[in-house]
Design a protein around this motif. Structure first.
Motif, PDB file in Angstrom:
ATOM      1  N   GLN A 111      -7.267   0.767  -0.403  1.00 12.35           N
ATOM      2  CA  GLN A 111      -7.545  -0.536   0.221  1.00 12.35           C
ATOM      3  C   GLN A 111      -8.902  -0.522   0.931  1.00 12.35           C
ATOM      4  O   GLN A 111      -9.663  -1.469   0.808  1.00 12.35           O
ATOM      5  N   THR A 141       0.838  -1.207   0.000  1.00 12.51           N
ATOM      6  CA  THR A 141       0.000   0.000   0.000  1.00 12.51           C
ATOM      7  C   THR A 141       0.869   1.253   0.000  1.00 12.51           C
ATOM      8  O   THR A 141       0.587   2.214  -0.722  1.00 12.51           O
ATOM      9  N   ASP A 191      -5.838  -1.309  -4.885  1.00 10.76           N
ATOM     10  CA  ASP A 191      -5.285  -1.925  -3.681  1.00 10.76           C
ATOM     11  C   ASP A 191      -6.313  -2.906  -3.118  1.00 10.76           C
ATOM     12  O   ASP A 191      -7.344  -2.491  -2.585  1.00 10.76           O
ATOM     13  N   GLU A 192      -6.030  -4.170  -3.255  1.00 10.75           N
ATOM     14  CA  GLU A 192      -6.926  -5.254  -2.811  1.00 10.75           C
ATOM     15  C   GLU A 192      -8.361  -5.043  -3.286  1.00 10.75           C
ATOM     16  O   GLU A 192      -9.297  -5.005  -2.473  1.00 10.75           O
TER      17      GLU A 192
HETATM   18 MG   LIG Z   1      -2.037  -2.819   2.055  1.00 10.38          MG
END
Ligand SMILES: [Mg+2]
Ligand SMILES: Nc1ncnc2c1ncn2[C@@H]1O[C@H](COP(=O)(O)OP(=O)(O)OP(=O)(O)O)[C@@H](O)[C@H]1O
Length: 260
Positions: free
Chosen positions: A87, A47, A163-164
């Protein structure tokens, strides 16, 4: 010409308990149209790397060119050319899906009518067409994630950093998202860099994988090349490959966050 070219990118946080070397030195080259998966255990620095590449966080070392613009010299130019989906989503719970998307378009200086049209187009593409008038607080986790992604696409960036993106999505929604990412690449040539803890997803979606651990790139290559190099065969599982590279299984890595 690479669309991302980073060398020695680093970020140290100063905390009361002392310095935290979140990213020690990341070299990263991404070519236009690639889908690149960033893998690594919790706390590896994924991240932090994405936040630096999108100008949200200033590096404390190294340099990078992103979408033809220098990260430090022209952060506004970088921001115009990349979309970022964080995220944990940042949508305002009190507004509707339509309002959220139109506001995002206006932030990117679209005219009112264009912002409204683009909101409808993006909602259609992300399977949110029937939910435009729903308050974002009432969306399911998967619908909310799709709204996050629609927002990241509002200004039609050539580079998308996710992010994810599929954490918390059910298997069907995950595969829809894979199709969306492939479609963006195939239809618009969009370059996508995404992080994931789902190794099946990395295997299915990414042209190339970059494994980060302890703030350093510890391995990179196509899924088949990484498997061959670290688990003995291009047909090995990515799970065994990840274990060989990081010394941790992805499940253990998720269960036991590493704090540096
Ligand atoms: Mg992360
Ligand atoms: N603002 C901050 N101040 C201090 N330390 C931080 C800060 N942000 C991140 N860190 C630390 O930097 C390291 C890397 O964090 P980062 O969020 O980049 O990891 P990650 O690879 O994205 O992990 P995850 O898979 O859990 O999302 C961690 O040890 C984290 O605690």
């Amino acid at each position: 010409m690479p669309i991302i070219s980073a060398s020695g990118l680093a970020r140290t946080f100063t905390t009361k308990a002392g310095p935290v070397h979140a990213v020690r030195s990341v070299d990263l080259t991404v070519m236009p149209g690639e889908i690149v998966g960033l893998l690594g255990p919790n706390g590896a620095g994924k991240t932090t790397t994405l936040r630096m590449l999108t100008t949200l966080l200033a590096p404390t070392g190294g340099a990078a060119t992103v979408a033809g613009r220098d990260l430090t010299a022209d952060p506004a130019g970088v921001r115009e050319r990349c979309g970022y989906v964080a995220q944990s989503g940042g949508v305002d719970p009190h507004v509707t899906v339509r309002e959220e998307l139109v506001t995002q378009g206006r932030l990117y200086r679209l005219g009112k009518a264009e912002a409204v049209a683009r909101a409808a187009g993006l909602a259609g593409r992300l399977g949110l067409g029937g939910l435009l008038d729903r308050r974002t607080a009432a969306l399911s986790g998967g619908q909310r994630r799709r709204l996050d992604i629609a927002m990241g696409l509002t200004h039609r960036p050539p580079l998308l950093l996710l992010d994810e993106p599929t954490t918390g999505l059910d298997p069907g929604s995950r595969e829809d998202l894979w199709d969306l990412v492939r479609g963006l690449r195939d239809d618009f040539g969009t370059t996508v860099v995404l992080t994931t803890h789902h190794l099946d997803e990395a295997d299915a979606l990414a042209d190339r994988l970059v494994v980060i651990d302890g703030g350093l790139v510890v391995a990179e290559g196509t899924p088949a090349a990484l498997k061959a190099a670290h688990a003995g065969s291009p047909d090995a599982s990515l799970h065994d490959t990840f274990l060989a590279i990081t010394g941790r299984t992805p499940a253990a890595a998720e269960a036991a966050p590493v704090t540096v």
